[in-house]
Enzyme design. Structure first.
Site, PDB file in Angstrom:
ATOM      1  N   CYS A 208       0.840  -1.206   0.000  1.00 25.35           N
ATOM      2  CA  CYS A 208       0.000   0.000   0.000  1.00 25.35           C
ATOM      3  C   CYS A 208       0.866   1.243   0.000  1.00 25.35           C
ATOM      4  O   CYS A 208       2.033   1.208   0.314  1.00 25.35           O
ATOM      5  CB  CYS A 208      -0.879   0.007   1.225  1.00 25.35           C
ATOM      6  SG  CYS A 208      -1.772  -1.540   1.429  1.00 25.35           S
TER       7      CYS A 208
ATOM      8  N   ARG B   3       2.064   1.950  -6.121  1.00 26.07           N
ATOM      9  CA  ARG B   3       2.290   0.894  -5.131  1.00 26.07           C
ATOM     10  C   ARG B   3       1.089  -0.013  -4.938  1.00 26.07           C
ATOM     11  O   ARG B   3       1.208  -1.104  -4.391  1.00 26.07           O
ATOM     12  CB  ARG B   3       2.600   1.521  -3.772  1.00 26.07           C
ATOM     13  CG  ARG B   3       3.820   2.368  -3.746  1.00 26.07           C
ATOM     14  CD  ARG B   3       3.949   3.008  -2.393  1.00 26.07           C
ATOM     15  NE  ARG B   3       4.386   2.052  -1.403  1.00 26.07           N
ATOM     16  CZ  ARG B   3       5.632   1.887  -1.025  1.00 26.07           C
ATOM     17  NH1 ARG B   3       6.575   2.611  -1.571  1.00 26.07           N
ATOM     18  NH2 ARG B   3       5.946   1.001  -0.123  1.00 26.07           N
TER      19      ARG B   3
ATOM     20  N   TRP C 188      -3.553  -2.027  -1.629  1.00 24.05           N
ATOM     21  CA  TRP C 188      -3.366  -3.256  -2.408  1.00 24.05           C
ATOM     22  C   TRP C 188      -3.802  -4.349  -1.449  1.00 24.05           C
ATOM     23  O   TRP C 188      -3.099  -4.694  -0.515  1.00 24.05           O
ATOM     24  CB  TRP C 188      -1.901  -3.400  -2.804  1.00 24.05           C
ATOM     25  CG  TRP C 188      -1.597  -4.623  -3.595  1.00 24.05           C
ATOM     26  CD1 TRP C 188      -1.097  -5.805  -3.121  1.00 24.05           C
ATOM     27  CD2 TRP C 188      -1.748  -4.795  -4.992  1.00 24.05           C
ATOM     28  NE1 TRP C 188      -0.933  -6.689  -4.164  1.00 24.05           N
ATOM     29  CE2 TRP C 188      -1.320  -6.096  -5.317  1.00 24.05           C
ATOM     30  CE3 TRP C 188      -2.206  -3.961  -6.016  1.00 24.05           C
ATOM     31  CZ2 TRP C 188      -1.336  -6.593  -6.610  1.00 24.05           C
ATOM     32  CZ3 TRP C 188      -2.216  -4.457  -7.304  1.00 24.05           C
ATOM     33  CH2 TRP C 188      -1.780  -5.755  -7.597  1.00 24.05           C
TER      34      TRP C 188
ATOM     35  N   ASN D 267      -0.069  -0.386   6.271  1.00 22.27           N
ATOM     36  CA  ASN D 267       0.587  -1.084   5.182  1.00 22.27           C
ATOM     37  C   ASN D 267       1.233  -2.315   5.797  1.00 22.27           C
ATOM     38  O   ASN D 267       1.948  -2.188   6.779  1.00 22.27           O
ATOM     39  CB  ASN D 267       1.657  -0.151   4.584  1.00 22.27           C
ATOM     40  CG  ASN D 267       2.470  -0.801   3.506  1.00 22.27           C
ATOM     41  OD1 ASN D 267       2.155  -1.887   3.040  1.00 22.27           O
ATOM     42  ND2 ASN D 267       3.527  -0.130   3.092  1.00 22.27           N
ATOM     43  N   GLY D 268       0.958  -3.495   5.265  1.00 15.29           N
ATOM     44  CA  GLY D 268       1.570  -4.694   5.826  1.00 15.29           C
ATOM     45  C   GLY D 268       0.529  -5.709   6.236  1.00 15.29           C
ATOM     46  O   GLY D 268      -0.612  -5.668   5.773  1.00 15.29           O
TER      47      GLY D 268
ATOM     48  N   GLU E 262      12.475 -20.424 -17.512  1.00 16.63           N
ATOM     49  CA  GLU E 262      12.183 -19.067 -17.033  1.00 16.63           C
ATOM     50  C   GLU E 262      13.321 -18.103 -17.421  1.00 16.63           C
ATOM     51  O   GLU E 262      13.082 -16.973 -17.836  1.00 16.63           O
ATOM     52  CB  GLU E 262      11.959 -19.112 -15.512  1.00 16.63           C
ATOM     53  CG  GLU E 262      11.746 -17.771 -14.826  1.00 16.63           C
ATOM     54  CD  GLU E 262      10.525 -16.997 -15.298  1.00 16.63           C
ATOM     55  OE1 GLU E 262       9.723 -17.522 -16.089  1.00 16.63           O
ATOM     56  OE2 GLU E 262      10.398 -15.825 -14.918  1.00 16.63           O
TER      57      GLU E 262
ATOM     58  N   LYS F 143      12.733 -14.816 -19.825  1.00  9.48           N
ATOM     59  CA  LYS F 143      13.100 -13.460 -19.417  1.00  9.48           C
ATOM     60  C   LYS F 143      13.964 -12.807 -20.497  1.00  9.48           C
ATOM     61  O   LYS F 143      13.797 -11.645 -20.830  1.00  9.48           O
ATOM     62  CB  LYS F 143      13.880 -13.484 -18.092  1.00  9.48           C
ATOM     63  CG  LYS F 143      13.046 -13.697 -16.871  1.00  9.48           C
ATOM     64  CD  LYS F 143      12.261 -12.453 -16.512  1.00  9.48           C
ATOM     65  CE  LYS F 143      11.008 -12.748 -15.752  1.00  9.48           C
ATOM     66  NZ  LYS F 143       9.966 -13.530 -16.411  1.00  9.48           N
TER      67      LYS F 143
ATOM     68  N   GLU G 245      11.841 -11.955 -23.664  1.00  6.84           N
ATOM     69  CA  GLU G 245      10.877 -10.855 -23.566  1.00  6.84           C
ATOM     70  C   GLU G 245      11.538  -9.509 -23.322  1.00  6.84           C
ATOM     71  O   GLU G 245      11.004  -8.484 -23.724  1.00  6.84           O
ATOM     72  CB  GLU G 245       9.785 -11.132 -22.534  1.00  6.84           C
ATOM     73  CG  GLU G 245      10.195 -11.081 -21.095  1.00  6.84           C
ATOM     74  CD  GLU G 245       9.019 -11.277 -20.131  1.00  6.84           C
ATOM     75  OE1 GLU G 245       7.908 -10.809 -20.412  1.00  6.84           O
ATOM     76  OE2 GLU G 245       9.224 -11.886 -19.072  1.00  6.84           O
TER      77      GLU G 245
ATOM     78  N   HIS H 152      19.192 -35.263 -27.873  1.00  6.28           N
ATOM     79  CA  HIS H 152      18.121 -35.639 -28.811  1.00  6.28           C
ATOM     80  C   HIS H 152      17.883 -34.549 -29.860  1.00  6.28           C
ATOM     81  O   HIS H 152      16.845 -34.543 -30.511  1.00  6.28           O
ATOM     82  CB  HIS H 152      16.837 -35.940 -28.041  1.00  6.28           C
ATOM     83  CG  HIS H 152      16.990 -37.088 -27.093  1.00  6.28           C
ATOM     84  ND1 HIS H 152      17.160 -38.395 -27.511  1.00  6.28           N
ATOM     85  CD2 HIS H 152      17.061 -37.128 -25.733  1.00  6.28           C
ATOM     86  CE1 HIS H 152      17.308 -39.178 -26.460  1.00  6.28           C
ATOM     87  NE2 HIS H 152      17.249 -38.429 -25.373  1.00  6.28           N
TER      88      HIS H 152
ATOM     89  N   LYS I  33       1.150  -6.190 -19.389  1.00  6.51           N
ATOM     90  CA  LYS I  33       1.290  -6.790 -18.061  1.00  6.51           C
ATOM     91  C   LYS I  33       0.177  -7.795 -17.806  1.00  6.51           C
ATOM     92  O   LYS I  33       0.397  -8.836 -17.203  1.00  6.51           O
ATOM     93  CB  LYS I  33       1.267  -5.686 -16.992  1.00  6.51           C
ATOM     94  CG  LYS I  33       1.500  -6.183 -15.580  1.00  6.51           C
ATOM     95  CD  LYS I  33       2.912  -6.714 -15.407  1.00  6.51           C
ATOM     96  CE  LYS I  33       3.132  -7.379 -14.059  1.00  6.51           C
ATOM     97  NZ  LYS I  33       4.292  -8.287 -14.072  1.00  6.51           N
TER      98      LYS I  33
HETATM   99  O1  M6R Z   1      -0.848 -12.385 -14.559  1.00 10.81           O
HETATM  100  P1  M6R Z   1      -0.397 -13.784 -14.911  1.00 10.81           P
HETATM  101  O2  M6R Z   1       0.497 -14.364 -13.880  1.00 10.81           O
HETATM  102  O3  M6R Z   1      -1.557 -14.710 -15.194  1.00 10.81           O
HETATM  103  O4  M6R Z   1       0.424 -13.631 -16.243  1.00 10.81           O
HETATM  104  C1  M6R Z   1       0.899 -14.762 -16.924  1.00 10.81           C
HETATM  105  C2  M6R Z   1       1.911 -14.381 -17.980  1.00 10.81           C
HETATM  106  O5  M6R Z   1       1.309 -13.533 -18.923  1.00 10.81           O
HETATM  107  C3  M6R Z   1       3.136 -13.698 -17.389  1.00 10.81           C
HETATM  108  O6  M6R Z   1       3.757 -14.496 -16.409  1.00 10.81           O
HETATM  109  C4  M6R Z   1       4.158 -13.375 -18.489  1.00 10.81           C
HETATM  110  O7  M6R Z   1       4.683 -14.561 -19.007  1.00 10.81           O
HETATM  111  C5  M6R Z   1       5.274 -12.474 -17.938  1.00 10.81           C
HETATM  112  N1  M6R Z   1       5.422 -11.304 -18.758  1.00 10.81           N
HETATM  113  C6  M6R Z   1       6.606 -13.113 -17.910  1.00 10.81           C
HETATM  114  O8  M6R Z   1       7.584 -12.288 -17.370  1.00 10.81           O
END
Ligand code: M6R
Length: 639
Positions: free
Chosen positions: A14, A39, A90, A116-117, A508, A512, A515, A531, A634
């Site tokens: 928050c 936040r 939040w 907050n917390g 992962e 990263k 993207e 393989h 996002k």
């Molecule tokens: O909000 P979500 O966790 O459901 O989102 C899922 C994916 O869209 C999200 O994790 C995406 O792969 C990220 N941009 C990866 O960094």
């Protein structure tokens, strides 16, 4: 890294602002809230001391809803008081509604509190307060603090203490001594009109020093346009601000001091807490995000406590199969969960890309538990998969970071990750907190089904509790990874390999890099190299190798070491992530990144972090917008 950057801006859900001075407080606090809205933003509220009343206004939704309500109320004088506190929320305890928005008032309406917390012992406190006659008007943990503070103030007055700012400070000290967990609290009392009191434990609070006026806020961006002189509070301190000054004490009332500092950031740097990108800030917030996600999850009996579980223990005992559905990074956390759930719970667990799930007619029934993992709670692919699961009568448990979002609303149960808002598109702290939530669910299932003893569960939980400190140590030593990133910025492809829980970590790491850096990157199960993918290795191809702990399954670790040798023999440049003490891997590593030791299943909480930094720094070195990579959003609300 400056001190201000490390301590004044550690995470939390928050945004809070307090003001006392000689100017109308509402517009100052609202400006501060606007700066803190990044936040958390599911609701907002304000309390103003005006004459002999505390006027409050609070609204679910964006700050604009609060501003509109305040404009409509301008006539009743809410804009004239010179002492106020304000909050953007939040949600953690209680959904994002008007009634759960802060501030919360004591029963007599004299005391207003924002928070907050997470107050870990709130259920016990609430029961005690209700037994004493308090009437609660919200589902929040915060409201306990309002009732407690009012009761302490009443008791102090009845014992003959004179009204005044010191009384408010003493009331707060007595209140916080009863609280467990992490919190920043701000409060006003109508009988002490020219004062705001604050307290902090494991949650941020900074003081802004003005002339004839003073400020409190969760970070300096809230008051940066009024003053650049600030005081950083220490742990477990109470601060009293009046127009005349700032007084700091510890929770026992002993005088204490904060650390004065001058803010030389601009407003946008302040929002990022002095980091260049939200992503870096969020990476740095991971230790606290994990600690917050663990907070309050263990009952006094040692059982795991889940939120909003509309499933009985019998429902969970009846489960004969688990499906995990998720997308992107959340899917990778589900892949790790599969290893943990099958190992601990001994029932089959499948992980499915949510976008594929319903199109392949999965076999589900009432005894199937579907775990939907989503940071945003709004990902359409995951939501549609969840609805499909519900149509087939499966039970759905959500792991989500966004209280009140659609996925937890439509699920039978939810475990919230308390990661706080994640602004950068690339998921970092959400991933690590999702892992923690998956571990907790696995342990809960194992305990309920009687396949693990309480002391075995407690032993894993206690290892989880050491992770935040281990992560802080790891994050403090990432200089070599940054240097490596600068070196790799021109690579045309980067490959990632791992086995067991190191395999999702490899995926992962590659995601990263794709993207953020827009580079070709692929993650593989190390055993799959032979393989096909090994043909990709050329002279100098960077290969990131995630090595399992030798203390886990020795054979697994030895196989990865063989894989490293295989790629090296074909010219690869090996970047090896291994556990501290695993010196035997050094000869095969062109770059060795050591991470603190953890139990095998928890290792992704460590091994992922250098890969986050690597991707972020390579992207920055290539001149990309780290927080908002091209073509991405996002929250992905289309299928
Ligand atoms: O909000 P979500 O966790 O459901 O989102 C899922 C994916 O869209 C999200 O994790 C995406 O792969 C990220 N941009 C990866 O960094």
């Amino acid at each position: 890294m400056t001190d201000e950057r490390t301590s004044a801006t550690l995470p939390h859900m928050c945004g809070i602002v307090g003001y006392v001075g000689n100017r109308p407080a509402v517009s100052i606090v609202l400006d501060g809230l606007r700066r803190l809205e990044y936040r958390g933003y599911d609701s907002a509220g304000i309390a103003v001391v005006d004459g002999d009343v505390v006027l409050t206004e609070k609204r679910a939704g964006k700050l604009a809803n609060l501003e509109k309500a305040l404009t409509e109320r301008a006539a009743d004088g809410i804009a004239t008081g010179c002492t106020a506190i304000g909050h953007t929320r939040w949600a953690t305890h209680g959904g994002p509604t008007d009634r759960n928005a802060h501030p919360h008032l004591s029963g007599d309406g004299r005391v207003a509190v924002i928070h907050n917390g997470i107050i870990e012992n709130f259920a016990r406190l609430r029961a005690e307060l209700e037994a004493g006659g308090a009437e609660f008007r919200s589902d929040t943990d915060t409201e306990c603090a309002a009732h407690l503070l009012a009761a302490e103030m009443r008791a102090l007055r009845e014992s003959g203490c004179a009204d005044g700012p010191q009384l408010l400070a003493e009331g707060m000290r007595r209140t916080v001594r009863r609280l467990e967990g992490a919190f920043t609290l701000l409060a006003v009392d109508v009988l002490v009109p020219d004062a705001v009191v604050g307290a902090r434990r494991n949650s941020p609070l900074v003081v802004g020093r003005g002339a004839g006026e003073n400020y409190l806020a969760s970070d300096v961006s809230a008051f940066i346009e009024h003053t650049r002189e600030a005081v950083e509070l220490g742990q477990d301190q109470v601060v009293l601000i009046t127009p005349a000054g700032i007084e700091i004490s510890d929770f026992q009332g002993n005088p204490a001091t904060g650390k004065d500092f001058h803010i030389d950031w601009d407003a946008s740097a302040a929002e990022k807490g002095g980091y260049d990108y939200f992503m870096l800030k969020e990476i740095a917030e991971q230790p606290q995000a994990i600690a917050d996600t663990l907070l309050g999850r263990l009952s006094e009996r040692g059982d795991i406590v889940l939120d909003e579980v509309r499933l009985t223990d019998q429902d969970l005992r009846d489960v004969d199969k688990v499906f995990i559905i998720a997308c992107g990074t959340a899917y990778h956390s589900g892949m790790v969960a599969k290893y943990a759930i099958e190992h601990w719970v001994r029932i089959p667990c499948e992980v499915e890309l949510a976008s594929e799930f319903r199109y392949r007619d999965p076999v589900l029934d009432r005894s199937t538990l579907v775990i939907a993992i989503s940071q945003s709670g709004e990902t359409m692919d995951t939501l549609m998969a969840l609805r499909h699961a519900k149509e087939q009568k499966a039970r759905v448990l959500a792991i989500c970071n966004t209280n009140g979002s659609t996925i937890p609303r439509e699920s039978d149960a939810v475990l919230y990750t308390h990661g706080g808002p994640e602004i950068a598109v690339a998921s970092t702290k959400a991933f690590l907190t999702q892992l923690v939530a998956c571990y907790l669910i696995g342990l809960h299932l194992a305990q309920i089904r009687g396949v693990m003893y309480a002391d075995e569960v407690a032993s894993v939980v206690s290892r989880l509790q050491t992770i935040p400190d281990q992560l802080r140590d790891l994050l403090a030593g990432m200089e070599d990874v940054r240097a490596l990133a600068r070196d790799l910025k021109t690579a045309s492809t980067v490959l990632f390999i791992g086995r067991h829980v190191g395999f999702p970590v490899a995926l992962e790491g590659a995601l990263k890099l794709k993207e953020l850096a827009y580079m070709h990157a692929e993650g593989f199960a190390a055993g799959e190299l032979k393989h096909g993918p090994i043909a990709l290795i050329d002279q100098g191809t960077p290969v990131v190798c995630v090595v399992p702990s030798p203390a886990g399954r020795g054979v697994l670790r030895d196989k990865v070491v063989s894989n490293i040798q295989e790629v090296r023999a074909r010219g690869a440049r090996t970047i090896v992530i291994a556990e501290e003490g695993d010196d035997a891997v050094a000869p095969y590593a062109d770059h060795l990144i050591l991470v603190p030791r953890t139990p095998t299943l928890l290792a992704p909480l460590m091994t992922t972090v250098p890969l986050q930094i690597l991707a972020c720094e390579i992207a920055a070195a290539r001149g990309h917008d780290v927080d908002q990579p091209r073509n991405l959003a996002k929250s992905v609300t289309v299928e």
